[in-house]
Design an enzyme around this catalytic site. Structure first.
Site, PDB file in Angstrom:
ATOM      1  N   ILE A   1       0.977  -0.995   0.007  1.00 58.37           N
ATOM      2  CA  ILE A   1       0.012  -0.008  -0.112  1.00 58.37           C
ATOM      3  C   ILE A   1       0.940   1.222  -0.051  1.00 58.37           C
ATOM      4  CG2 ILE A   1      -0.233  -0.274   2.578  1.00 58.37           C
ATOM      5  CD1 ILE A   1      -2.927   1.135   2.082  1.00 58.37           C
ATOM      6  N   SER A   2       0.759   2.089  -0.857  1.00 55.69           N
ATOM      7  CA  SER A   2       1.692   3.154  -1.174  1.00 55.69           C
ATOM      8  C   SER A   2       1.755   4.162   0.118  1.00 55.69           C
ATOM      9  CB  SER A   2       0.977   4.192  -2.275  1.00 55.69           C
ATOM     10  OG  SER A   2       1.269   3.318  -3.574  1.00 55.69           O
ATOM     11  N   GLN A   3       2.895   4.805   0.406  1.00 47.06           N
ATOM     12  CA  GLN A   3       3.123   5.728   1.432  1.00 47.06           C
ATOM     13  C   GLN A   3       2.057   6.793   1.287  1.00 47.06           C
ATOM     14  OE1 GLN A   3       7.037   6.957   1.496  1.00 47.06           O
ATOM     15  NE2 GLN A   3       6.610   8.525   3.097  1.00 47.06           N
TER      16      GLN A   3
END
Ligand code: SAH
Length: 218
Positions: free
Chosen positions: A67-69
């Site tokens: 899950i992207s930052q």
């Protein structure tokens, strides 16, 4: 993974702090900050890891994907300048977190993921959370020609080059945001279609994404 959809005061508090943190890192778009403040990011995590959900870090979501930052999600969302009703194509659904942010910004979202397990998860989890996007399974490195043109296109995986075929799916006046580079690092590239055959390209900060894998990619 065991999912639990409860938004407690602890999580709400952590989310508020994340918004303040992102402001401090230079995210200025009020609508983007509000969207981050609304989407329960911990719903994408197993309860065991809820204490990690509002840290400004990428996190493994299974199948070798992340899950992207939050900062990266906010940064890309800001560059898109989403207006209510914009038709947005997202390449790399992943967890679906970025998808939710785009929906909160009022976009009509077409999102494509190449990994079936992730696709299966998001088509269940997002509608359950009340988020309605159009989900596709397949190689998004060619865009989705059937539903083109789009007001905005966002690629959430690192590409070796800008896929020409996707530029053709952008409306005139549309914005395309894609990280481009090698396996180790990518520059955020924004392309605006200023005319039928006229594109303005701007290179911004450096990031590290998982690779975009496919026909017009790695
Ligand atoms: N937007 C996501 C980020 C996920 S990471 C989030 O908010 O969580 C990038 C995702 O792109 C991964 O799930 C990966 O499987 C996917 N991906 C990589 N190449 C792709 C391709 N050619 N087409 C569609 N999805 C792709």
């Amino acid at each position: 993974m065991a999912y639990k959809f409860v938004d407690n005061y602890r999580e709400r508090g952590a989310r508020k702090k994340l918004v303040e943190h992102l402001k401090g890192r230079g995210i200025e778009d009020q609508k983007v900050l509000e969207a981050i403040g609304k989407v329960p990011r911990h719903f994408f995590f197993d309860e065991t890891f809820w204490n990690q959900a509002y840290r400004d870090i990428a996190f493994p979501i299974g199948d070798g994907q992340t899950i992207s930052q939050p900062y990266t999600v906010a940064y890309q969302s800001e560059l898109l300048h989403v207006k209510k009703g914009d038709k947005v194509l997202e390449i790399g659904t992943g967890s679906g977190y970025q998808t939710c942010i785009l929906l909160e910004l009022g976009a009509e979202v077409y999102t494509i993921e190449r990994q079936e397990s992730l696709y299966q998860r998001t088509i269940q989890v997002l509608p359950y959370m009340g988020y309605k996007a159009k989900f596709f399974l397949g190689d998004g490195s060619k865009g989705i020609a059937e539903h083109a043109p789009y007001d905005k296109i966002i690629v959430t995986a690192g590409a070796p080059f800008v896929p020409e075929i996707m530029l053709k799916q952008l409306k005139v006046g549309g914005i395309f945001v894609i990280p481009v580079g090698d396996e180790k690092s990518q520059k955020m590239v924004t392309i605006i279609r200023v005319g039928e055959n006229d594109f303005d390209r701007i290179e911004l900060d450096t990031f590290r994404f998982v690779p975009l894998v496919g026909d017009q990619a790695w």
